[in-house]
Design a protein around this motif. Structure first.
Motif, PDB file in Angstrom:
ATOM      1  N   THR A 108      35.257   8.361 -31.873  1.00  0.00           N
ATOM      2  CA  THR A 108      35.859   7.026 -31.838  1.00  0.00           C
ATOM      3  C   THR A 108      35.146   6.177 -30.786  1.00  0.00           C
ATOM      4  O   THR A 108      33.988   5.852 -30.941  1.00  0.00           O
ATOM      5  N   TYR A 109      35.843   5.858 -29.688  1.00  0.00           N
ATOM      6  CA  TYR A 109      35.263   4.936 -28.704  1.00  0.00           C
ATOM      7  C   TYR A 109      34.551   5.639 -27.545  1.00  0.00           C
ATOM      8  O   TYR A 109      34.189   5.000 -26.558  1.00  0.00           O
ATOM      9  N   ALA A 110      34.344   6.958 -27.637  1.00  0.00           N
ATOM     10  CA  ALA A 110      33.664   7.722 -26.582  1.00  0.00           C
ATOM     11  C   ALA A 110      32.266   8.126 -27.049  1.00  0.00           C
ATOM     12  O   ALA A 110      32.122   9.000 -27.909  1.00  0.00           O
ATOM     13  N   PRO A 111      31.211   7.509 -26.503  1.00  0.00           N
ATOM     14  CA  PRO A 111      29.840   7.862 -26.903  1.00  0.00           C
ATOM     15  C   PRO A 111      29.487   9.296 -26.502  1.00  0.00           C
ATOM     16  O   PRO A 111      30.097   9.866 -25.588  1.00  0.00           O
ATOM     17  N   PRO A 112      28.488   9.896 -27.137  1.00  0.00           N
ATOM     18  CA  PRO A 112      28.068  11.253 -26.788  1.00  0.00           C
ATOM     19  C   PRO A 112      27.580  11.347 -25.339  1.00  0.00           C
ATOM     20  O   PRO A 112      26.956  10.425 -24.817  1.00  0.00           O
ATOM     21  N   GLY A 113      27.884  12.477 -24.696  1.00  0.00           N
ATOM     22  CA  GLY A 113      27.385  12.753 -23.359  1.00  0.00           C
ATOM     23  C   GLY A 113      28.095  12.018 -22.232  1.00  0.00           C
ATOM     24  O   GLY A 113      27.644  12.062 -21.090  1.00  0.00           O
ATOM     25  N   LEU A 114      29.205  11.377 -22.539  1.00  0.00           N
ATOM     26  CA  LEU A 114      29.902  10.568 -21.537  1.00  0.00           C
ATOM     27  C   LEU A 114      30.574  11.436 -20.486  1.00  0.00           C
ATOM     28  O   LEU A 114      31.147  12.481 -20.786  1.00  0.00           O
ATOM     29  N   LYS A 115      30.527  10.995 -19.225  1.00  0.00           N
ATOM     30  CA  LYS A 115      31.206  11.683 -18.124  1.00  0.00           C
ATOM     31  C   LYS A 115      32.258  10.753 -17.513  1.00  0.00           C
ATOM     32  O   LYS A 115      32.077   9.534 -17.451  1.00  0.00           O
ATOM     33  N   THR A 116      33.349  11.348 -17.081  1.00  0.00           N
ATOM     34  CA  THR A 116      34.403  10.570 -16.459  1.00  0.00           C
ATOM     35  C   THR A 116      35.119  11.406 -15.408  1.00  0.00           C
ATOM     36  O   THR A 116      34.656  12.487 -15.040  1.00  0.00           O
ATOM     37  N   ILE A 117      36.254  10.905 -14.929  1.00  0.00           N
ATOM     38  CA  ILE A 117      37.031  11.572 -13.891  1.00  0.00           C
ATOM     39  C   ILE A 117      38.257  12.216 -14.534  1.00  0.00           C
ATOM     40  O   ILE A 117      38.977  11.573 -15.299  1.00  0.00           O
ATOM     41  N   GLY A 118      38.499  13.482 -14.216  1.00  0.00           N
ATOM     42  CA  GLY A 118      39.685  14.171 -14.715  1.00  0.00           C
ATOM     43  C   GLY A 118      40.738  14.301 -13.625  1.00  0.00           C
ATOM     44  O   GLY A 118      40.405  14.598 -12.478  1.00  0.00           O
ATOM     45  N   VAL A 119      41.992  14.038 -13.996  1.00  0.00           N
ATOM     46  CA  VAL A 119      43.110  14.185 -13.064  1.00  0.00           C
ATOM     47  C   VAL A 119      44.235  14.928 -13.779  1.00  0.00           C
ATOM     48  O   VAL A 119      44.692  14.488 -14.828  1.00  0.00           O
ATOM     49  N   PRO A 120      44.696  16.058 -13.226  1.00  0.00           N
ATOM     50  CA  PRO A 120      45.793  16.797 -13.867  1.00  0.00           C
ATOM     51  C   PRO A 120      47.096  15.999 -13.840  1.00  0.00           C
ATOM     52  O   PRO A 120      47.322  15.158 -12.963  1.00  0.00           O
TER      53      PRO A 120
END
Length: 311
Positions: free
Chosen positions: A234-246
């Motif tokens: 959908t709106y997330a391109p390949p190889g994208l990195k972001t921040i994860g928060v539990p």
């Protein structure tokens, strides 16, 4: 002990706890669960949890409350307006450190992980966060965890005073993004998030890569933000990195141990039925991570339940 043995012991323990709960019919109570806003994962998860808790324990009624999110939920838990609530772990730890100990909520479980999402129109020129300088950005309502984490992100990027911040709810923010009033919307939730997917189907959207901010955000806040790869689609391109928060499921310290134990039972036993259809989050109700609630202590009833589950 191997991971397979741990999972098997957990499953056996969950079955034993479930059997014990069924024999005694569980607690009789009505609890208020502070969730989130329409179109987001908090509300979808809370509604599933409320349904399964009542199905498992017929004398336990869970009323789901729509809220602005983490900050709002923590305030409701402290004031007694809610008995259970969801919150981002970074926001919960900040609240624990800064608020009175006697009203601080306790943890039931780490339930899943959010992705911090900076969403722009696909046709926009912006390719990185710094490209938003001078623009208008919605970071979510003031009572949301997204807004709190966004401030840390923007500080880490040196953009706090270089963008115009507005506090729109998700759907209002997406409307502003669609009509050009906003250059970006920041959201914390699962990928894909239904409300964002709905707009993406009509007007293509795109997430920006913010993975390089994990270390500076940790340095600023003291909370260990995690670098995560985003599921492509959908709106997330390949190889994208972001921040994860539990995300943590929290409970007021005055709530009965039996209610806390019932919630843990349902989380452990019905995990597969608590995942909204659209979710592709990380570590969703994984047995090995449910008790990893960071600095937020477990409620005594939850701790007892985990001891029974793990043996």
């Amino acid at each position: 002990m191997t991971a397979a043995m741990t999972r098997r012991a957990f499953a056996i323990g969950a079955a034993s706890l479930l059997a014990a709960g069924c024999m005694r019919n569980g607690p009789t109570a009505r609890v208020r669960l502070a969730a989130g806003e329409s179109g987001g994962l908090y509300l979808a998860f809370a509604e599933l949890l409320a349904e399964r808790m009542h199905a498992r324990y017929p004398h336990l009624q869970v009323d789901v409350i729509a809220t602005e999110g983490s900050v709002d939920n923590l305030a409701r838990l402290r004031s007694g307006e809610a008995d259970m609530g969801l919150a981002l772990a970074d926001v919960a730890e900040h609240d624990l450190a800064g608020g009175p100990r006697d009203t601080a909520p306790q943890a039931l479980a780490r339930v899943y992980e959010n992705y911090l999402q900076v969403v722009v129109r696909d046709a926009a020129a912006a390719q990185r966060l710094s490209d938003l300088k001078g623009g208008r950005v919605s970071i979510g309502p003031g009572g949301s965890g997204a807004a709190a984490t966004s401030v840390v992100m923007l500080d880490a990027a040196g953009l706090r005073n270089r963008v115009a911040l507005v506090n729109y709810r998700l759907r209002d923010g997406l409307t502003g993004l669609a009509n050009g009033d906003l250059q970006a919307v920041v959201w914390s939730g699962g990928v894909p998030t239904p409300a964002i997917t709905d707009l993406d189907a009509r007007q293509p959207l795109r997430m920006l890569d913010i993975g390089n901010l994990a270390t500076p955000m940790t340095g600023l806040s003291g909370y260990p933000y995690l670098l995560r790869s985003v599921p492509t689609g959908t709106y997330a391109p390949p190889g994208l990195k972001t921040i994860g928060v539990p995300n943590l499921l929290l409970i007021g310290d005055a709530v009965a141990d039996a209610v806390a134990a019932a919630a843990v039972d349902v989380l452990a036993s019905d995990a597969a039925q608590l995942v909204p259809a659209h979710v592709r989050g990380l570590q969703y109700l994984a047995p090995a991570t449910m008790i990893q609630t960071g600095l937020v202590p477990l409620h005594p009833g939850a701790a007892q339940a985990y001891r029974r589950l793990h043996g």
